[in-house]
Design an enzyme around this catalytic site. Sequence first.
Site, PDB file in Angstrom:
ATOM      1  N   ALA A  10       0.844  -1.190   0.000  1.00 21.41           N
ATOM      2  CA  ALA A  10       0.000   0.000   0.000  1.00 21.41           C
ATOM      3  C   ALA A  10       0.883   1.244   0.000  1.00 21.41           C
ATOM      4  O   ALA A  10       2.104   1.174   0.145  1.00 21.41           O
ATOM      5  CB  ALA A  10      -0.918  -0.012   1.224  1.00 21.41           C
ATOM      6  N   ASN A  12       2.919   4.366   1.159  1.00 22.01           N
ATOM      7  CA  ASN A  12       3.739   4.591   2.355  1.00 22.01           C
ATOM      8  C   ASN A  12       4.318   3.317   2.953  1.00 22.01           C
ATOM      9  O   ASN A  12       4.665   3.292   4.137  1.00 22.01           O
ATOM     10  CB  ASN A  12       2.955   5.342   3.440  1.00 22.01           C
ATOM     11  N   GLY A  14       7.089   2.024   1.845  1.00 22.00           N
ATOM     12  CA  GLY A  14       8.534   2.063   1.643  1.00 22.00           C
ATOM     13  C   GLY A  14       9.022   1.454   0.357  1.00 22.00           C
ATOM     14  O   GLY A  14      10.182   1.026   0.275  1.00 22.00           O
ATOM     15  N   GLU A 101       7.029   2.482  -9.457  1.00 20.80           N
ATOM     16  CA  GLU A 101       5.639   2.764  -9.850  1.00 20.80           C
ATOM     17  C   GLU A 101       5.174   1.826 -10.971  1.00 20.80           C
ATOM     18  O   GLU A 101       4.552   2.243 -11.956  1.00 20.80           O
ATOM     19  CB  GLU A 101       5.484   4.232 -10.279  1.00 20.80           C
ATOM     20  N   ALA A 102       5.459   0.549 -10.802  1.00 21.31           N
ATOM     21  CA  ALA A 102       5.205  -0.439 -11.861  1.00 21.31           C
ATOM     22  C   ALA A 102       3.729  -0.628 -12.163  1.00 21.31           C
ATOM     23  O   ALA A 102       3.366  -1.148 -13.228  1.00 21.31           O
ATOM     24  CB  ALA A 102       5.826  -1.779 -11.484  1.00 21.31           C
ATOM     25  N   GLN A 103       2.847  -0.197 -11.250  1.00 24.54           N
ATOM     26  CA  GLN A 103       1.413  -0.347 -11.506  1.00 24.54           C
ATOM     27  C   GLN A 103       0.957   0.424 -12.742  1.00 24.54           C
ATOM     28  O   GLN A 103      -0.052   0.107 -13.350  1.00 24.54           O
ATOM     29  CB  GLN A 103       0.593   0.105 -10.283  1.00 24.54           C
ATOM     30  N   CYS A 158      -2.170   0.932   9.022  1.00 30.20           N
ATOM     31  CA  CYS A 158      -3.238   1.917   8.956  1.00 30.20           C
ATOM     32  C   CYS A 158      -3.139   2.834  10.179  1.00 30.20           C
ATOM     33  O   CYS A 158      -2.437   2.544  11.148  1.00 30.20           O
ATOM     34  CB  CYS A 158      -4.578   1.172   8.935  1.00 30.20           C
ATOM     35  N   CYS A 160      -5.137   3.096  12.436  1.00 24.93           N
ATOM     36  CA  CYS A 160      -5.672   2.406  13.608  1.00 24.93           C
ATOM     37  C   CYS A 160      -4.714   1.348  14.143  1.00 24.93           C
ATOM     38  O   CYS A 160      -4.967   0.744  15.177  1.00 24.93           O
ATOM     39  CB  CYS A 160      -7.013   1.755  13.276  1.00 24.93           C
ATOM     40  N   CYS A 202     -11.122   0.442   8.203  1.00 23.62           N
ATOM     41  CA  CYS A 202     -11.168   1.901   8.046  1.00 23.62           C
ATOM     42  C   CYS A 202     -11.608   2.308   6.642  1.00 23.62           C
ATOM     43  O   CYS A 202     -12.273   3.326   6.469  1.00 23.62           O
ATOM     44  CB  CYS A 202      -9.807   2.505   8.389  1.00 23.62           C
TER      45      CYS A 202
END
Length: 212
Positions: A10, A12, A14, A101-103, A158, A160, A202
């Site tokens: 996800a 952030n 790293g 950024e392979a997506q 997250c 939370c 969340c």
Amino acid sequence: MAKLYFRYGAMNSGKSTALLQAAYNYEERGQRVLLAKPAIDTKGASQVSSRLGMTREVDFLIGPGQSARELFRDEQERVRAGSDAAASEDAARVSCLLIDEAQFLEIEQVDDLFRIAVEDEIPVLAYGIRNDFLTHAFPGSARLLAIAHTLEELKTICRCGRKAVFNGRRIGGRFVFDGDQVAIDGEGSDLVTTYESLCGHCYLEESGGRLS
């Protein structure tokens, strides 16, 4: 045999930091690496930019409709041509290709990465996220998940404290659940687009139970 790796997580988690660390590890051992990213990722222009503040210029950008393999081979030849004539063959050889950024890659470009690994025998390390802010897979990520030899998850948490798996999009500080799949964070005409990594609980809470 060289492999195609997909290291995903996800926002952030790293990913860019891990990519830059991998490049450093190769170079510390005297090996050459090439860095690339899709041209659609305008954040940082022609740089890989880590949220920790580390940056590095990529060796080439992959534009829409371009062959990632041809671009790689052109850059590989440039490296060879620029090497000292007295240098060993190993010193002039590219040991690894790293993709940030392979997506954002096209399906055919991911297939090019597979061929670089298998036919050109150069390891390829691709870093990216799996899903967009509506939990839909990016085409590039879906293809990587389908054909990469090795899948590695980079984890983050997250707000939370649970494991984050989704990417919530904020515009002007408010979560939104409509819009184009690609919106680079930090850009926007009037209101800045940002992202927040969220766990499933969340995400559902912010979306009102919506998953797509």
